[in-house]
Scaffold this motif. Structure first.
Motif, short mmCIF file in Angstrom:
data_model
loop_
_atom_site.label_atom_id
_atom_site.label_comp_id
_atom_site.label_asym_id
_atom_site.label_seq_id
_atom_site.Cartn_x
_atom_site.Cartn_y
_atom_site.Cartn_z
N ALA A 17 0.83 -1.21 0.00
CA ALA A 17 0.00 0.00 0.00
C ALA A 17 0.86 1.26 0.00
O ALA A 17 0.59 2.20 -0.75
CB ALA A 17 -0.93 0.00 1.21
N ILE A 18 1.90 1.28 0.81
CA ILE A 18 2.77 2.45 0.84
C ILE A 18 3.56 2.55 -0.45
O ILE A 18 3.80 3.66 -0.95
CB ILE A 18 3.67 2.40 2.09
CG1 ILE A 18 2.81 2.66 3.32
CG2 ILE A 18 4.82 3.41 2.00
CD1 ILE A 18 3.54 2.62 4.64
N GLY A 19 3.93 1.41 -1.04
CA GLY A 19 4.60 1.44 -2.34
C GLY A 19 3.71 2.04 -3.42
O GLY A 19 4.17 2.83 -4.26
N ILE A 20 2.43 1.70 -3.41
CA ILE A 20 1.49 2.26 -4.39
C ILE A 20 1.32 3.76 -4.15
O ILE A 20 1.29 4.56 -5.09
CB ILE A 20 0.14 1.52 -4.33
CG1 ILE A 20 0.30 0.10 -4.88
CG2 ILE A 20 -0.93 2.26 -5.10
CD1 ILE A 20 -0.90 -0.80 -4.64
N SER A 137 13.61 7.94 -12.45
CA SER A 137 14.36 7.13 -11.50
C SER A 137 13.64 7.07 -10.15
O SER A 137 13.65 6.04 -9.48
CB SER A 137 15.78 7.65 -11.33
OG SER A 137 15.77 8.93 -10.75
N TYR A 138 12.98 8.15 -9.77
CA TYR A 138 12.21 8.16 -8.52
C TYR A 138 11.02 7.22 -8.63
O TYR A 138 10.72 6.46 -7.70
CB TYR A 138 11.76 9.59 -8.22
CG TYR A 138 10.97 9.75 -6.95
CD1 TYR A 138 11.52 9.41 -5.72
CD2 TYR A 138 9.67 10.25 -6.98
CE1 TYR A 138 10.79 9.56 -4.56
CE2 TYR A 138 8.96 10.40 -5.82
CZ TYR A 138 9.51 10.06 -4.61
OH TYR A 138 8.79 10.21 -3.46
N LEU A 139 10.34 7.23 -9.77
CA LEU A 139 9.20 6.35 -9.98
C LEU A 139 9.63 4.88 -9.93
O LEU A 139 8.99 4.06 -9.28
CB LEU A 139 8.54 6.66 -11.32
CG LEU A 139 7.35 5.81 -11.73
CD1 LEU A 139 6.20 6.00 -10.76
CD2 LEU A 139 6.91 6.13 -13.13
N ILE A 140 10.73 4.57 -10.58
CA ILE A 140 11.24 3.19 -10.57
C ILE A 140 11.68 2.80 -9.16
O ILE A 140 11.39 1.70 -8.68
CB ILE A 140 12.38 3.03 -11.59
CG1 ILE A 140 11.84 3.18 -13.01
CG2 ILE A 140 13.09 1.69 -11.42
CD1 ILE A 140 12.90 3.30 -14.07
N GLY A 141 12.38 3.71 -8.49
CA GLY A 141 12.88 3.42 -7.15
C GLY A 141 11.79 3.14 -6.14
O GLY A 141 11.92 2.25 -5.30
N THR A 142 10.69 3.88 -6.20
CA THR A 142 9.62 3.66 -5.23
C THR A 142 8.99 2.28 -5.40
O THR A 142 8.59 1.65 -4.42
CB THR A 142 8.51 4.72 -5.34
OG1 THR A 142 8.03 4.75 -6.68
CG2 THR A 142 9.02 6.07 -4.92
N ASN A 143 8.93 1.80 -6.63
CA ASN A 143 8.35 0.48 -6.85
C ASN A 143 9.32 -0.64 -6.49
O ASN A 143 8.92 -1.69 -6.00
CB ASN A 143 7.89 0.35 -8.30
CG ASN A 143 6.70 1.22 -8.59
OD1 ASN A 143 5.73 1.18 -7.86
ND2 ASN A 143 6.77 2.03 -9.62
#
Length: 154
Positions: A17-20, A137-143
């Motif tokens: 949930a936090i990842g989403i 890179s931020y989008l990829i990193g959060t996932n």
């Protein structure tokens, strides 16, 4: 984040949930600068602000409708005092890492567009596009790091 942590008590569900949620934040960071610069250059300087105002009102209405804050109950547990949290070395390390990690992009956001206009004679729509690599890179990193954190544990 606090609402997600209180709703999802299982560690695996909470991590997803936090990842989403962070993925949605990263998507906003990814779309925001290019959208604003393109709208500013091609539509006008008031257009991005009007779109953001509409989105803010729409988001507020959705939150009132879906979350229904009048029906929410206060937490049953009392939170830890801030001074106690500030004495924990792990919290200090995490806060410091987040602070220094965000300092680079925070320093670049106001200065990079000015430098690009003066040095490169960049057009206004190109100023926001310059932030795409950091946003992607931020989008990829959060996932990626959400699932890694769950596998590594607390």
């Amino acid at each position: 984040m606090g609402m997600l942590a209180s709703v999802y008590t299982d560690d695996e569900e909470r991590g997803h949930a936090i990842g989403i949620a962070l993925g949605g934040l990263a998507l906003g960071v990814l779309v925001g600068p290019p959208f604003g610069s393109v709208m500013y250059d091609f539509v006008g300087k008031t257009a991005p602000f009007l779109v953001l105002a509409f989105l803010a009102v729409f988001d507020g209405a959705l939150q009132l409708f879906i979350l229904q804050p009048t029906k929410m109950e206060p937490e049953s547990q009392k939170g830890t005092p801030l001074f106690t949290l500030m004495k924990d070395p792990y919290i200090l390390i995490a806060a410091g890492a987040i602070c220094f990690g965000n300092m680079a992009i925070a320093m670049m956001e106001p200065t990079l567009p000015i430098w690009m206009m003066e040095t490169m004679c960049a057009r206004k729509w190109q100023l926001g596009i310059a932030f795409l690599p950091a946003s992607i890179s931020y989008l990829i990193g959060t996932n990626i790091f959400g699932s890694l954190a769950h596998k590594m544990g607390r």
